[in-house]
Design a protein around this motif. Structure first.
Motif, short mmCIF file in Angstrom:
data_model
loop_
_atom_site.label_atom_id
_atom_site.label_comp_id
_atom_site.label_asym_id
_atom_site.label_seq_id
_atom_site.Cartn_x
_atom_site.Cartn_y
_atom_site.Cartn_z
N THR A 19 10.51 -14.82 2.68
CA THR A 19 10.20 -13.76 3.63
C THR A 19 10.41 -12.38 3.02
N LEU A 20 11.25 -12.29 1.97
CA LEU A 20 11.39 -11.01 1.27
C LEU A 20 10.05 -10.58 0.70
N GLY A 21 9.33 -11.55 0.15
CA GLY A 21 8.00 -11.23 -0.39
C GLY A 21 7.07 -10.72 0.68
N PHE A 22 7.11 -11.37 1.86
CA PHE A 22 6.29 -10.89 2.97
C PHE A 22 6.71 -9.49 3.38
N GLY A 23 8.03 -9.26 3.46
CA GLY A 23 8.52 -7.95 3.85
C GLY A 23 8.11 -6.87 2.87
N ILE A 24 8.03 -7.22 1.60
CA ILE A 24 7.62 -6.25 0.59
C ILE A 24 6.13 -5.95 0.69
N ILE A 25 5.33 -6.97 0.99
CA ILE A 25 3.88 -6.79 1.05
C ILE A 25 3.45 -5.91 2.21
N VAL A 26 4.00 -6.17 3.39
CA VAL A 26 3.49 -5.55 4.61
C VAL A 26 3.41 -4.03 4.55
N PRO A 27 4.44 -3.31 4.08
CA PRO A 27 4.35 -1.85 4.12
C PRO A 27 3.31 -1.24 3.17
N VAL A 28 2.96 -1.97 2.09
CA VAL A 28 2.11 -1.33 1.07
C VAL A 28 0.75 -1.99 0.88
N PHE A 29 0.58 -3.23 1.35
CA PHE A 29 -0.65 -3.96 1.05
C PHE A 29 -1.89 -3.27 1.61
N GLY A 30 -1.77 -2.76 2.83
CA GLY A 30 -2.91 -2.08 3.43
C GLY A 30 -3.34 -0.87 2.64
N TYR A 31 -2.38 -0.13 2.08
CA TYR A 31 -2.70 1.08 1.32
C TYR A 31 -3.22 0.71 -0.07
N LEU A 32 -2.66 -0.34 -0.66
CA LEU A 32 -3.13 -0.80 -1.97
C LEU A 32 -4.57 -1.26 -1.90
N THR A 33 -4.91 -2.04 -0.88
CA THR A 33 -6.27 -2.54 -0.75
C THR A 33 -7.26 -1.44 -0.35
N LYS A 34 -6.79 -0.49 0.44
CA LYS A 34 -7.69 0.61 0.84
C LYS A 34 -8.07 1.45 -0.35
N ASP A 35 -7.14 1.61 -1.30
CA ASP A 35 -7.45 2.34 -2.54
C ASP A 35 -8.50 1.61 -3.36
N MET A 36 -8.66 0.30 -3.11
CA MET A 36 -9.69 -0.48 -3.80
C MET A 36 -10.97 -0.57 -2.98
#
Length: 410
Positions: A19-36
């Motif tokens: 769940t640490l991995g999930f917690g790390i992904i959630v705050p930044v994944f949307g911004y990382l993918t939007k930049d792509m």
């Protein structure tokens, strides 16, 4: 098998890293993918990809853990988890992110069923609810630490948190190699019998419970897949700092900051609530605990679109999180009690498969619904959770009284 402190610690750390991995992904994944150049639907499909692979592979890994043991399956899962995050960190195009999620889902699908089967191996039915609550508390702790780590490390780059998660997963793998003994006793390998399959499971008393796990996962995944876009659109927050209403004042925050705050507070509240799961299950039974949790999920979801600032947003997400963290251990405990002793891994893998179906459908359906209306994913999820609560309440004694169980192969 006698429960030892070192076994419990390693199992808790394994659930924590997942769940640490999930917690790390959630705050930044949307911004990382939007930049792509990704849209809300693209993000939903991306987040669904790993779950799709877990849906396909979890039953196989669960059955394999009944044959070769829980420990080897856990080690493979931890390695796959680390590899996926390393590949994500190096990704520069959307297709590379999809490839990383596929590999991660394929290999990490065994962590969940192997850990829960291990807990079942080393616990008595009376103490299992408490131990499942501990597993949930460890998961909640991962949600607490993950967003905080992500928000801090993202200052050095959006991909840095992914490498940090991979490193922690590899450390956990090494700990498991040296500290975790195998729990599957010799002579208890799976024997030939009726094939455990999705359609077979639907014919048992557990069929409704498996479907409820699917729908709860679906509701949670709708939030996961759209929260970043909701914050961006509702409060005009991006990776650049801006004003966010907080009670009668404002704070200067970025979108990832807000995501980190939300999931950190939700994790703290969830850990506290998990400590009450064991006593609740012992006093009221798995079914009633599930009903109460589902009501909380519905209440949190329906209030989400009406958030007017950080305080109300955190409150609604916390209510929903508490509900989910009551439902999940209750479901795990119920299935573990009703699974045949030589099919525990297989049944936990099957439960994980249903969980993954929800996480496949949730982000993609939620993303598509979000493109129609900002409120639709949350209102729809509230209706789903309320319907599940009603269905469980109407089941009566079909699942047995607290402490009683039926064979999952009846």
């Amino acid at each position: 098998m006698e429960l030892k402190a070192q076994q419990l610690i390693v199992l808790l750390v394994s659930m924590f890293i997942f769940t640490l991995g999930f917690g790390i992904i959630v705050p930044v994944f949307g911004y990382l993918t939007k930049d792509m150049g990704a849209s809300a639907l693209d993000l939903g499909l991306l987040m669904a990809t790993m779950s799709a692979m877990q849906f396909l592979c979890a039953p196989t890994w669960g059955k394999l853990s009944d044959k070769i043991g829980r420990k080897p399956v856990m080690l493979i899962g931890l390695f796959g988890f680390a590899l996926s995050f390393i590949l994500t960190g190096f990704s520069t195009q959307l297709w590379m992110l999809f490839a990383a999620q596929i590999i991660g889902g394929l290999l990490s699908a065994g962590i969940w069923p192997a850990v829960l089967a291990y807990v079942t191996d080393i616990s008595s039915p009376e103490e299992r609810g408490k131990l499942m609550g501990f597993m949930g508390a460890a998961s909640g702790l991962g949600i607490i630490v993950g967003p905080a780590i992500s928000s801090i490390l993202a200052s050095w780059g959006l991909t840095v948190p992914f490498f940090a998660a991979a490193g922690i997963a590899l450390v956990t793998l090494v700990m498991s190699v040296f500290l975790l003994p195998e729990s599957l006793q010799k002579g208890k390998h799976i024997h030939k019998g009726p094939k455990v399959a999705l359609l077979d499971t639907l014919k048992t008393p557990l069929g409704a419970v498996f479907f409820i796990m699917l729908l709860v996962s679906f509701a949670g995944a709708c939030l996961d897949g759209t929260a970043a876009y909701f914050i961006m659109d509702k409060f005009s927050l991006t990776e650049q700092a801006s004003s966010m209403p907080v009670l009668n004042s404002t704070m200067t925050l970025t979108g990832p900051n807000v995501m980190g705050i939300i999931f950190t507070v939700m994790g703290i509240v969830s850990v506290v609530s998990q400590l009450a799961v064991g006593p609740l299950i012992q006093k009221y039974g798995e079914k009633n605990t599930m009903v109460f949790g589902l009501i909380l999920v519905a209440a949190g979801m329906i209030c989400m679109p009406f958030s007017i600032g950080l305080a109300s947003l955190v409150l609604t997400v916390c209510v929903m999180g508490i509900g989910m963290n009551l439902v999940n251990p209750a479901v795990n405990t119920l299935v573990s009690k009703q699974a045949p002793p030589d099919r525990i891994g297989a049944m936990m893998g099957l439960l994980g498969s249903f969980n993954s179906v929800g996480r496949v459908l949730g982000p993609s359906v939620g993303g598509a619904a979000y493109m129609i209306s900002m409120t639709l994913p949350y209102i729809g999820s509230a209706v789903v959770a309320a319907g599940c609560a009603g269905a469980m309440a109407l089941m009566g004694k079909r699942l047995g009284a607290p402490g009683e169980s039926e064979s999952a192969t009846q």
